[in-house]
Design an enzyme around this catalytic site. Structure first.
Site, PDB file in Angstrom:
ATOM      1  N   ARG A 132      16.401 -57.736 -23.169  1.00  0.00           N
ATOM      2  CA  ARG A 132      16.821 -57.796 -24.570  1.00  0.00           C
ATOM      3  C   ARG A 132      17.106 -56.395 -25.107  1.00  0.00           C
ATOM      4  NH1 ARG A 132      12.629 -61.763 -24.527  1.00  0.00           N
ATOM      5  NH2 ARG A 132      11.094 -60.343 -25.457  1.00  0.00           N
ATOM      6  N   LYS A 152      17.016 -59.134 -44.470  1.00  0.00           N
ATOM      7  CA  LYS A 152      17.694 -60.431 -44.510  1.00  0.00           C
ATOM      8  C   LYS A 152      16.682 -61.563 -44.524  1.00  0.00           C
ATOM      9  CE  LYS A 152      19.129 -63.214 -41.316  1.00  0.00           C
ATOM     10  NZ  LYS A 152      19.750 -63.890 -40.170  1.00  0.00           N
ATOM     11  N   GLU A 161      20.782 -64.924 -48.098  1.00  0.00           N
ATOM     12  CA  GLU A 161      21.546 -65.812 -47.215  1.00  0.00           C
ATOM     13  C   GLU A 161      21.157 -67.280 -47.400  1.00  0.00           C
ATOM     14  OE1 GLU A 161      22.561 -66.571 -42.457  1.00  0.00           O
ATOM     15  OE2 GLU A 161      21.263 -64.902 -43.021  1.00  0.00           O
ATOM     16  N   LYS A 211      25.124 -63.333 -48.439  1.00  0.00           N
ATOM     17  CA  LYS A 211      25.602 -63.766 -47.113  1.00  0.00           C
ATOM     18  C   LYS A 211      25.712 -65.296 -47.109  1.00  0.00           C
ATOM     19  CE  LYS A 211      24.775 -63.533 -42.114  1.00  0.00           C
ATOM     20  NZ  LYS A 211      24.072 -62.867 -41.003  1.00  0.00           N
TER      21      LYS A 211
END
Length: 341
Positions: A46, A137, A178, A220
């Site tokens: 990753r 976020k 979002e 978003k």
């Protein structure tokens, strides 16, 4: 809260020709992505994959304004010992962090979810700020199906988004708000429009109640688009026109910018829709991208976990970032897609 500084970061996040790379896939999601290309989802793999993206200087310095990181990634170091956050900063991009802790079933609302993670968020935000994060976020998930969404689900998620946003601004971190209306169902574009309008209006009402400064945030949202299973598909023009109309009805002009999620659209669809909206013009906010899959599907496939494929993966990422950078200015043309790496 220093609103002038928050506004400066928010404006940089939506600067013309630039948008946000969503590299905040959870451990479960990145495993699915890696399974599809035959790569084991280890911490090292990753790290290596994300490092190749952050070292793609042509993309990062020209077209990527910020990177949303997962908790694991924000603490990681590159192979040479450089913190990944520093790689992002050195490329002229802004590090960000996903702070929600996923979803849980919403009591009393069958088949609906609530995003969790507000407990101890204030303390976590302080640590993320010290590590270099300047925006965050939080994703709320609203599904469309027979009988849903309920007002309870929409209101509860909007309230949580607003509380998160207020905590972020208190920590001098720009919140990406979002509220995602999923495109998984068989609904048409008009149903998506109707639900998204409801969700956005409820979200901005809650932001007002929580005293969130709109000049220091980025929205978003999803686009107005038919569900994946819908028999009635919409043209690029219809998606663009309906999305712009919807946003004008719901999003105050004080918001510096709107960075769309791709929400399961193909790479080229997400780019074409963004471009068509910017070609309409005359908008009070910047329109750009905050894409995950639509930026990463091509580089993941090109990489396939092999060191010898890093350069090819970077070329694929640079191309997709450049296409979306053009779309954020309304300058994309379909024939440019043929020049892919």
């Amino acid at each position: 809260m220093n609103l002038a500084d928050l506004n400066k970061v928010a404006n940089a996040m939506v600067a013309p020709g630039r948008g946000i790379l969503a590299a905040d896939e959870s451990s479960g999601t990145i495993k699915k992505r890696f399974d599809a290309i035959g790569v084991e989802s280890t911490e090292e793999n990753r790290r290596d994959y994300r490092e190749l993206l952050f070292r793609s200087k042509d993309a990062m310095s020209k077209n990527i304004s910020g990177v949303i990181l997962y908790d694991e990634t924000i603490w990681q170091k590159a192979k040479d010992g450089t913190p990944l956050v520093k790689l992002i900063e050195q490329a002229g991009s802004i590090p960000g962090i996903k702070v929600d802790e996923g979803t849980q079933p919403l009591p009393g609302c069958p088949n609906e979810l609530i995003t969790v993670g507000l407990d101890k968020l204030a303390e976590r935000l302080k640590k993320y700020y010290e590590q270099g994060a300047r925006f965050a976020k939080w994703r709320a998930v609203i599904d469309i199906a027979p009988g849903i969404p309920s007002y309870t689900a929409v209101h509860t998620n909007a309230h949580a988004l607003a509380r998160y946003a207020a905590l972020c601004q208190a920590a001098q971190i720009v919140p990406i708000v979002e509220p995602e209306v999923l495109m998984d169902g068989d609904h048409d574009i008009n149903r998506c429009y109707e639900v998204t309008e409801f969700v956005l209006k409820e979200t901005f009402q809650e932001l007002y109640y929580q005293k969130v400064a709109l000049e220091g945030m980025v929205l978003k949202p999803n686009m107005a688009i038919a569900g994946k299973k819908s028999a009635k598909k919409s043209s690029v023009t219809e998606v663009a026109e309906k999305t712009v109309k919807m946003l004008k009805e719901c999003v105050p002009a004080a918001v510096p910018g709107i960075a769309f999620l791709s929400g399961g659209q193909s790479d080229e669809e997400a780019t074409a829709h963004l471009d068509a909206m910017n070609k309409i013009g005359g908008l009070p906010w910047k329109l750009t991208f905050s894409y995950g899959r639509a930026l990463q599907a091509a580089p993941q496939k090109a990489w396939s976990g092999k060191a010898e494929n890093v350069a090819a993966a970077q070329r694929a990422f640079i191309h997709r970032a450049a296409m979306n950078g053009l779309a954020s200015k309304g300058e994309w043309k379909q024939d440019l897609e043929k020049k892919a790496a």
